[in-house]
Design an enzyme around this catalytic site. Sequence first.
Site, PDB file in Angstrom:
ATOM      1  CB  CYS A 121      -2.827   5.370   3.231  1.00 29.58           C
ATOM      2  SG  CYS A 121      -3.718   4.734   4.413  1.00 29.58           S
ATOM      3  CD  GLU A 175      -2.174   1.423   2.182  1.00 27.08           C
ATOM      4  OE1 GLU A 175      -1.720   3.022   2.903  1.00 27.08           O
ATOM      5  OE2 GLU A 175      -2.380   0.880   3.841  1.00 27.08           O
TER       6      GLU A 175
END
Length: 525
Positions: A303, A266
């Site tokens: 994020c 990720e």
Amino acid sequence: MQLTGEMLIGAEAVAGSAGTLRAFDPSKGEPIDAPVFGVAAQADVERACELARDAFDAYRAQPLAARAAFLEAIADEIVALGDALIERAHAETGLPVARLQGERGRTVGQLRLFARVVRDGRFLAASIDPAQPARTPLPRSDLRLQKVGLGPVVVFGASNFPLAFSVAGGDTASALAAGCPVIVKAHEAHLGTSELVGRAIRAAVAKTGMPAGVFSLLVGPGRVIGGALVSHPAVQAVGFTGSRQGGMALVQIANARPQPIPVYAEMSSINPVVLFPAALAARGDAIATGFVDSLTLGVGQFCTNPGLVLAIDGPDLDRFETVAAQALAKKPAGVMLTQGIADAYRNGRGKLAELPGVREIGAGEAAQTDCQAGGALYEVGAQAFLAEPAFSHEVFGPASLIVRCRDLDEVARVLEALEGQLTATLQMDADDKPLARRLLPVLERKAGRLLVNGYPTGVEVCDAMVHGGPFPATSNPAVTSVGATAIERFLRPVCYQDFPDDLLPEGLQESNPLAIPRLRDGKAE
């Protein structure tokens, strides 16, 4: 529990001999004196990988109930660490105590979620197509499918979640649930926190009688230790949360192996928020203040931080910007996780401000130390945005860019120009539904999670969650790193053809002694 600065390799505590590292207190801007953490040598990497390889078959052969009990024991041991864990994490990250207490709850909650997943057995995807010996023109063999673990998994702790995306975080929990031993590379931003959680896992290993090699914790620079781990032939998959540069470096190493392996990384996302006209007119002030709260939450170190806002030009957008700027001006500067992250934020913010057509429209309170950062809000026209790819680059921290568009078609063109995203948010009212419907196809192509009238910074741990998306949000858009289906990353299917019943895995035997959900001829039994 006393910190020692040692690594945990199987059942042994090992002092690293290839150098030393110290933890750092970003709130004080100074190193934490004790302990000193020893860096892993190549022999330590070899030992951890060999132990994981040797433990794999014994661990995956454990009954599902025993595997689930192991996950629950890890959760219990983490809770038993008490205030010492929160205090150390606070010292190493500068994150508020309340935030860390919530993150601890999330961490143990996802361990218990995966214990439930394991007990249920649905993750095995058991499927049976019985033999059809009389079928013409050719008979059909007896075919039975069940998923098995890939093998040892390397997990890289993330800087911004010292508990939930670290030593016992979602990658570790889902890999262990899948039947895979785990080797964790501790993040240098929270070494003491990592040791505490690692020792909790090791205590759970001992209490539940799991093979010693099912878990190891190594310390060292990511490029050196990480590269050695990903290159090792015993390792069969990688979980990573971090920068695009770091994630792609691991992907390249994994692909260059004689046996390439999957890297579930990720990486980068700016998480667009689309402000539709009716919603902006009816409740623009509330949207603006909620947006600023989301932008500055945790000093923007998520994020899923909303780093891009798209809206159609007009007086309602003018007011939104004014209210957002006023709200941002009241936000104090916050301590970022590391000096390096704070430096990168200032650098990224400076580069964004210098791009053609950009105008700063708001800022939070100024930083008072090198590890602090304040929020920033910028504006640019859609045509300028479309002409400069650098506008799509992530600035990790509390900065966001508003793109003024002439009409919905221009909003769509900006969305089409974006890379893959973890999230996309629609702020809309009932009258906006026709416009939202026009954008849904592009939003579905671009993002892993679509939100209506919320903010993307909350990621629920549950069965339906998707925390993933097309590149560069992740290296594999087909999976999620949060939620029950995160286990799928570390499984592969095996088909058993014409096996004697007593040689089959229990989940595929006719009597189904595990009582797990199964398909037979494509229908639920």
